[in-house]
Write a protein that holds these residues in place. Structure first.
Motif, PDB file in Angstrom:
ATOM      1  N   ARG A  60     -68.198 -17.226  33.870  1.00  0.00           N
ATOM      2  CA  ARG A  60     -66.828 -16.898  34.275  1.00  0.00           C
ATOM      3  C   ARG A  60     -66.824 -15.665  35.184  1.00  0.00           C
ATOM      4  NH1 ARG A  60     -65.067 -16.057  29.614  1.00  0.00           N
ATOM      5  NH2 ARG A  60     -64.532 -18.234  29.252  1.00  0.00           N
ATOM      6  N   GLY A  61     -67.511 -14.615  34.749  1.00  0.00           N
ATOM      7  CA  GLY A  61     -67.585 -13.421  35.582  1.00  0.00           C
ATOM      8  C   GLY A  61     -68.305 -13.686  36.889  1.00  0.00           C
ATOM      9  N   GLY A  62     -69.333 -14.516  36.831  1.00  0.00           N
ATOM     10  CA  GLY A  62     -70.095 -14.823  38.034  1.00  0.00           C
ATOM     11  C   GLY A  62     -69.289 -15.577  39.062  1.00  0.00           C
ATOM     12  N   MET A  63     -68.513 -16.550  38.621  1.00  0.00           N
ATOM     13  CA  MET A  63     -67.729 -17.325  39.577  1.00  0.00           C
ATOM     14  C   MET A  63     -66.550 -16.517  40.127  1.00  0.00           C
ATOM     15  SD  MET A  63     -69.624 -19.816  39.811  1.00  0.00           S
ATOM     16  CE  MET A  63     -68.694 -20.789  40.985  1.00  0.00           C
ATOM     17  N   LEU A  64     -66.034 -15.591  39.341  1.00  0.00           N
ATOM     18  CA  LEU A  64     -64.999 -14.701  39.870  1.00  0.00           C
ATOM     19  C   LEU A  64     -65.589 -13.735  40.897  1.00  0.00           C
ATOM     20  CD1 LEU A  64     -62.900 -13.914  36.676  1.00  0.00           C
ATOM     21  CD2 LEU A  64     -62.076 -15.016  38.768  1.00  0.00           C
ATOM     22  N   ALA A  65     -66.863 -13.397  40.724  1.00  0.00           N
ATOM     23  CA  ALA A  65     -67.534 -12.489  41.662  1.00  0.00           C
ATOM     24  C   ALA A  65     -68.134 -13.220  42.849  1.00  0.00           C
ATOM     25  CB  ALA A  65     -68.627 -11.709  40.924  1.00  0.00           C
ATOM     26  N   ALA A  66     -67.988 -14.532  42.917  1.00  0.00           N
ATOM     27  CA  ALA A  66     -68.598 -15.308  44.003  1.00  0.00           C
ATOM     28  C   ALA A  66     -68.197 -14.806  45.387  1.00  0.00           C
ATOM     29  CB  ALA A  66     -68.260 -16.788  43.843  1.00  0.00           C
ATOM     30  N   PRO A  67     -66.912 -14.480  45.645  1.00  0.00           N
ATOM     31  CA  PRO A  67     -66.572 -13.974  46.984  1.00  0.00           C
ATOM     32  C   PRO A  67     -67.328 -12.701  47.356  1.00  0.00           C
ATOM     33  CG  PRO A  67     -64.592 -14.679  45.844  1.00  0.00           C
ATOM     34  CD  PRO A  67     -65.701 -14.706  44.829  1.00  0.00           C
ATOM     35  N   LEU A  68     -67.680 -11.892  46.365  1.00  0.00           N
ATOM     36  CA  LEU A  68     -68.456 -10.686  46.661  1.00  0.00           C
ATOM     37  C   LEU A  68     -69.839 -11.047  47.181  1.00  0.00           C
ATOM     38  CD1 LEU A  68     -68.743  -7.625  46.640  1.00  0.00           C
ATOM     39  CD2 LEU A  68     -69.418  -7.765  44.233  1.00  0.00           C
ATOM     40  N   THR A  69     -70.453 -12.065  46.613  1.00  0.00           N
ATOM     41  CA  THR A  69     -71.749 -12.509  47.146  1.00  0.00           C
ATOM     42  C   THR A  69     -71.577 -13.013  48.573  1.00  0.00           C
ATOM     43  OG1 THR A  69     -71.618 -14.835  46.410  1.00  0.00           O
ATOM     44  CG2 THR A  69     -72.401 -13.231  44.807  1.00  0.00           C
ATOM     45  N   ALA A 194     -66.740 -31.370  34.748  1.00  0.00           N
ATOM     46  CA  ALA A 194     -68.072 -31.616  35.304  1.00  0.00           C
ATOM     47  C   ALA A 194     -68.334 -33.113  35.326  1.00  0.00           C
ATOM     48  CB  ALA A 194     -69.136 -30.916  34.475  1.00  0.00           C
ATOM     49  N   ALA A 195     -69.068 -33.571  36.331  1.00  0.00           N
ATOM     50  CA  ALA A 195     -69.384 -34.995  36.430  1.00  0.00           C
ATOM     51  C   ALA A 195     -70.542 -35.373  35.518  1.00  0.00           C
ATOM     52  CB  ALA A 195     -69.727 -35.355  37.874  1.00  0.00           C
ATOM     53  N   ARG A 196     -71.368 -34.377  35.170  1.00  0.00           N
ATOM     54  CA  ARG A 196     -72.504 -34.603  34.283  1.00  0.00           C
ATOM     55  C   ARG A 196     -72.418 -33.626  33.116  1.00  0.00           C
ATOM     56  NH1 ARG A 196     -75.607 -34.023  39.302  1.00  0.00           N
ATOM     57  NH2 ARG A 196     -76.072 -36.065  40.198  1.00  0.00           N
ATOM     58  N   PRO A 197     -73.022 -33.962  31.979  1.00  0.00           N
ATOM     59  CA  PRO A 197     -72.971 -33.051  30.831  1.00  0.00           C
ATOM     60  C   PRO A 197     -73.983 -31.921  30.912  1.00  0.00           C
ATOM     61  CG  PRO A 197     -74.165 -35.043  30.234  1.00  0.00           C
ATOM     62  CD  PRO A 197     -73.637 -35.260  31.642  1.00  0.00           C
ATOM     63  N   GLU A 198     -74.844 -31.955  31.924  1.00  0.00           N
ATOM     64  CA  GLU A 198     -75.875 -30.921  32.041  1.00  0.00           C
ATOM     65  C   GLU A 198     -75.838 -30.315  33.432  1.00  0.00           C
ATOM     66  OE1 GLU A 198     -77.428 -34.313  34.136  1.00  0.00           O
ATOM     67  OE2 GLU A 198     -76.634 -34.163  32.082  1.00  0.00           O
ATOM     68  N   GLY A 199     -76.568 -29.231  33.607  1.00  0.00           N
ATOM     69  CA  GLY A 199     -76.697 -28.611  34.911  1.00  0.00           C
ATOM     70  C   GLY A 199     -75.703 -27.480  35.120  1.00  0.00           C
ATOM     71  N   LEU A 200     -75.869 -26.776  36.240  1.00  0.00           N
ATOM     72  CA  LEU A 200     -74.982 -25.660  36.535  1.00  0.00           C
ATOM     73  C   LEU A 200     -73.560 -26.127  36.774  1.00  0.00           C
ATOM     74  CD1 LEU A 200     -74.979 -22.595  36.845  1.00  0.00           C
ATOM     75  CD2 LEU A 200     -75.156 -22.953  39.297  1.00  0.00           C
ATOM     76  N   GLY A 201     -73.394 -27.358  37.267  1.00  0.00           N
ATOM     77  CA  GLY A 201     -72.052 -27.883  37.414  1.00  0.00           C
ATOM     78  C   GLY A 201     -71.313 -27.852  36.090  1.00  0.00           C
ATOM     79  N   ALA A 202     -72.017 -28.252  35.006  1.00  0.00           N
ATOM     80  CA  ALA A 202     -71.419 -28.204  33.675  1.00  0.00           C
ATOM     81  C   ALA A 202     -71.274 -26.770  33.186  1.00  0.00           C
ATOM     82  CB  ALA A 202     -72.276 -29.012  32.699  1.00  0.00           C
ATOM     83  N   ALA A 203     -72.192 -25.898  33.598  1.00  0.00           N
ATOM     84  CA  ALA A 203     -72.153 -24.509  33.143  1.00  0.00           C
ATOM     85  C   ALA A 203     -70.948 -23.766  33.674  1.00  0.00           C
ATOM     86  CB  ALA A 203     -73.435 -23.785  33.565  1.00  0.00           C
ATOM     87  N   VAL A 204     -70.521 -24.081  34.887  1.00  0.00           N
ATOM     88  CA  VAL A 204     -69.434 -23.317  35.513  1.00  0.00           C
ATOM     89  C   VAL A 204     -68.127 -24.084  35.597  1.00  0.00           C
ATOM     90  CG1 VAL A 204     -71.096 -21.994  36.862  1.00  0.00           C
ATOM     91  CG2 VAL A 204     -70.030 -24.009  37.878  1.00  0.00           C
ATOM     92  N   ALA A 205     -68.126 -25.367  35.313  1.00  0.00           N
ATOM     93  CA  ALA A 205     -66.895 -26.156  35.409  1.00  0.00           C
ATOM     94  C   ALA A 205     -65.873 -25.651  34.405  1.00  0.00           C
ATOM     95  CB  ALA A 205     -67.200 -27.633  35.163  1.00  0.00           C
ATOM     96  N   GLY A 206     -64.691 -25.315  34.900  1.00  0.00           N
ATOM     97  CA  GLY A 206     -63.594 -24.928  34.030  1.00  0.00           C
ATOM     98  C   GLY A 206     -63.670 -23.539  33.438  1.00  0.00           C
ATOM     99  N   VAL A 207     -64.570 -22.684  33.931  1.00  0.00           N
ATOM    100  CA  VAL A 207     -64.734 -21.373  33.298  1.00  0.00           C
ATOM    101  C   VAL A 207     -63.728 -20.330  33.791  1.00  0.00           C
ATOM    102  CG1 VAL A 207     -67.189 -21.733  32.842  1.00  0.00           C
ATOM    103  CG2 VAL A 207     -66.486 -20.611  34.979  1.00  0.00           C
ATOM    104  N   VAL A 208     -63.139 -20.534  34.968  1.00  0.00           N
ATOM    105  CA  VAL A 208     -62.253 -19.527  35.562  1.00  0.00           C
ATOM    106  C   VAL A 208     -60.795 -19.853  35.234  1.00  0.00           C
ATOM    107  CG1 VAL A 208     -61.450 -18.481  37.712  1.00  0.00           C
ATOM    108  CG2 VAL A 208     -63.860 -19.079  37.438  1.00  0.00           C
ATOM    109  N   PRO A 209     -60.081 -18.935  34.603  1.00  0.00           N
ATOM    110  CA  PRO A 209     -58.652 -19.173  34.359  1.00  0.00           C
ATOM    111  C   PRO A 209     -57.908 -19.379  35.673  1.00  0.00           C
ATOM    112  CG  PRO A 209     -59.434 -17.304  33.081  1.00  0.00           C
ATOM    113  CD  PRO A 209     -60.538 -17.664  34.025  1.00  0.00           C
ATOM    114  N   VAL A 210     -56.911 -20.254  35.651  1.00  0.00           N
ATOM    115  CA  VAL A 210     -56.182 -20.572  36.881  1.00  0.00           C
ATOM    116  C   VAL A 210     -55.546 -19.321  37.476  1.00  0.00           C
ATOM    117  CG1 VAL A 210     -54.242 -21.874  37.835  1.00  0.00           C
ATOM    118  CG2 VAL A 210     -55.779 -22.963  36.191  1.00  0.00           C
ATOM    119  N   ARG A 211     -54.968 -18.473  36.645  1.00  0.00           N
ATOM    120  CA  ARG A 211     -54.333 -17.255  37.161  1.00  0.00           C
ATOM    121  C   ARG A 211     -55.352 -16.357  37.857  1.00  0.00           C
ATOM    122  NH1 ARG A 211     -50.018 -15.210  32.510  1.00  0.00           N
ATOM    123  NH2 ARG A 211     -48.591 -17.011  32.647  1.00  0.00           N
TER     124      ARG A 211
END
Length: 287
Positions: A60-69, A194-211
């Motif tokens: 969650r923190g990582g995906m919120l910080a994505a624009p910084l990367t 996530a389209a699959r139950p494994e992988g980073l897609g599953a790790a980050v899918a839905g982790v960021v609150p909409v607000r």
């Protein structure tokens, strides 16, 4: 983001989609700012960052910080382009270098994800078969054509901007890189499966609150407007619009992928980033 295996213990060298997160965090779990930044830089760049936590709280923190990367990647790409201009290179050469840096700093994983997603969408196969096509190491005709036009569009836009002045091209490169990663933040919002139950897609899918995703978009647009203000009020408007148009274009692709594949994968995240970057560059170049 694409489908290769990360090494969380030593810091993944690029986003992946084939490793299940270890110890998904519960609601009470908290990740520090450092955990989020390490997750972001460790999965979205090739920088050697040790990812100490590989759970949904850190994601969650990582995906919120994505624009910084994206800002770091954009500054690096702009620096090389400007250096070539100062050394006497033309706008086209500087543009090629500028576009090449983000690819190098992600080991081409976003471009690979774009190609794989194009192949999956263009295959006409059911979701499971399309996902298998996307996991293959080869690139089909849809992927090749998509890569060609996206890269040509990015180079053409940056070249136009460098022809107007090195500062305009540099600023646009940073804005585009930030917008590309902002698209990832929005794609990881709650409600996107996530389209699959494994992988980073599953790790980050839905982790960021909409607000939080909406707030990140607003902050990014304001900062981009501030960057464009150096070139006048019209540029400020265009630079503010760039990330908004970029995430809108990415959202169109995201909805298509959700209908087609049932959710997101690492490849889809890569495709969203490249789509957003291209849209942002076109907005800054036009007018």
């Amino acid at each position: 983001m694409t489908d290769t295996t990360p090494e969380p213990a030593s810091g993944p060298t690029g986003p992946t989609d084939s490793t299940e997160p270890e110890g998904a965090a519960g609601p009470a779990a908290r990740a520090s700012l450092g955990d989020g930044l390490r997750f972001a830089f460790g999965t979205l760049t090739v920088l050697r960052v040790r990812v100490s936590r590989w759970d949904r709280a850190a994601a969650r923190g990582g995906m919120l910080a994505a624009p910084l990367t994206g800002a770091v990647v954009g500054l690096a790409s702009a620096a090389l382009g400007v250096l070539l201009l100062l050394l006497g290179g033309g706008p086209l050469l500087a543009a090629v270098a500028t576009v090449a840096v983000p690819a190098a700093l992600t080991r081409g994983l976003h471009l690979d994800g774009l190609a794989d997603t194009a192949d999956g969408l263009g295959s006409g196969k059911p979701a499971e078969d399309a996902l298998r096509i996307m996991k293959r190491s080869d690139i089909g005709p849809f992927g090749v054509v998509t890569l060609l036009f996206v890269l040509l569009g990015q180079v053409a836009a940056v070249s136009e901007l460098y022809a107007e002045g090195w500062a305009r091209g540099a600023a646009a490169a940073v804005v585009a890189a930030v917008a590309a990663r902002l698209a990832l933040t929005l794609a990881a919002r709650a409600g996107v499966p996530a389209a699959r139950p494994e992988g980073l897609g599953a790790a980050v899918a839905g982790v960021v609150p909409v607000r939080s995703a909406v707030a990140a978009t607003a902050v990014t647009a304001v900062l981009c407007a501030a960057a464009g203000a150096a070139f006048g009020p019209d540029a400020a408007v265009r630079y503010a619009a760039a990330p908004l148009v970029a995430v809108a274009a990415a959202e169109v692709l995201l909805r298509r992928c959700r209908r087609r594949f049932g959710g997101v994968t690492g490849d889809v995240f890569g495709a969203l980033a490249e789509t957003a970057a291209t849209a942002a560059l076109l907005v800054t170049a036009l007018g």
